[in-house]
Motif scaffolding. Structure first.
Motif: not given
Length: 280
Positions: A166-167, A237-238, A246-247, A249-252
């Motif tokens: 997420l960083g 994220l908010a 979205a990106k 979240t996908e990387d996580l």
């Protein structure tokens, strides 16, 4: 006594999150619960004090291990304690009770307990020496202390994997806690643990390195939801736009996938099992 900022924090989003995910956290930390009770060696007639008991699972286990004794769970969070009381009532446990209290300053009766335990609940004291001295006074002579606490965050996949994923997209608060600051990692340094407990009057301080995994969910989708709904992650994220969120979240999701096993999504979470005794 007026509520401290720590009390207010645990009576806000953090407390609500732990209640909502009670069963998830209990499952995630199941292995550390086993290690804790192996170190605590609770006897059938023991009087047990559970520090930072949260929703009370460890308190209820202690009560079941001490059917001729009793277990008291203390915590700052009213919401978690309400959940703890409901769970104990549903299980029909008559030798367990819960109290909203700050173990650092609460007026425990001297020598009232045979053993004090904590599963990741003792790292948040503003003055750890004073806090553990207060706990030590609550123990009978030669009473036992056993707790588990996190080791350094750089050793932890549980902490590091989500942060690395997420960083690039959000600013997360630092892991928190040092030898001079309350937080999850404030007791990561074994020399600091010995210094604190020795200063609080404990003897025979022992630390055992544990390397149990945290189980974040049965599959990647469940683990992803669990991480995304943690208060600090949700808040970060908010503040992003939809595409960035979205990106991230996908990387996580991709970062968690290699940790999926038939037993769940398991990330290494190194901790110390600490045991000590009050003076005889």
């Amino acid at each position: 006594m007026a509520e401290s900022t720590r009390t207010l924090d645990w009576n806000g989003a953090n407390g609500d999150h732990w209640v909502a995910y009670e069963e998830k956290y209990n499952a995630a930390m199941f292995r550390y619960g086993e290690r804790l009770f192996a170190g605590a060696d609770v006897h059938p007639d023991d009087r047990v004090l559970d520090i930072g008991c949260g929703c009370g699972q460890t308190t209820r286990v202690a009560a079941a291990l001490a059917p001729e004794g009793s277990a008291l769970g203390v915590d700052l969070s009213a919401a978690m304690l309400a959940q703890a009381r409901a769970r104990a009532a549903a299980e029909g446990l008559a030798n367990v009770r819960f109290e909203q209290a700050d173990a650092q300053v609460h007026d425990f009766a001297d020598g009232a307990y045979d053993v004090a335990i904590s599963r990741h609940g003792v790292m948040f004291f503003a003055d750890p020496v004073a806090a553990f001295a207060n706990v030590r006074r609550a123990l009978r002579p030669a009473g036992r202390l056993a707790f588990v606490c996190w080791r350094a965050p750089e050793e932890s996949e549980y902490s590091g994997v989500p942060r690395a994923a997420l960083g690039p997209y959000v600013t997360l608060p630092p892991p928190g806690g040092s030898a001079h600051e309350p937080g999850p990692n404030s007791l990561a340094d074994p020399d600091r643990v010995r210094e604190v407990l020795g200063g609080a009057g404990f003897a025979d301080v022992q630390l055992e390195a544990e390397n149990e995994p945290m189980d974040l969910g049965a599959d990647v989708a469940e683990a992803l939801d669990f991480v995304l709904d943690r208060p600090h992650v949700h808040a970060a994220l908010a503040e992003t736009d939809a595409a960035t969120g979205a990106k991230a979240t996908e990387d996580l999701r991709e970062a968690l996938t290699p940790y999926a096993t038939p037993e769940g999504v398991l990330l290494r979470a190194p901790a110390w099992l600490v045991t000590a005794h009050a003076p005889a």
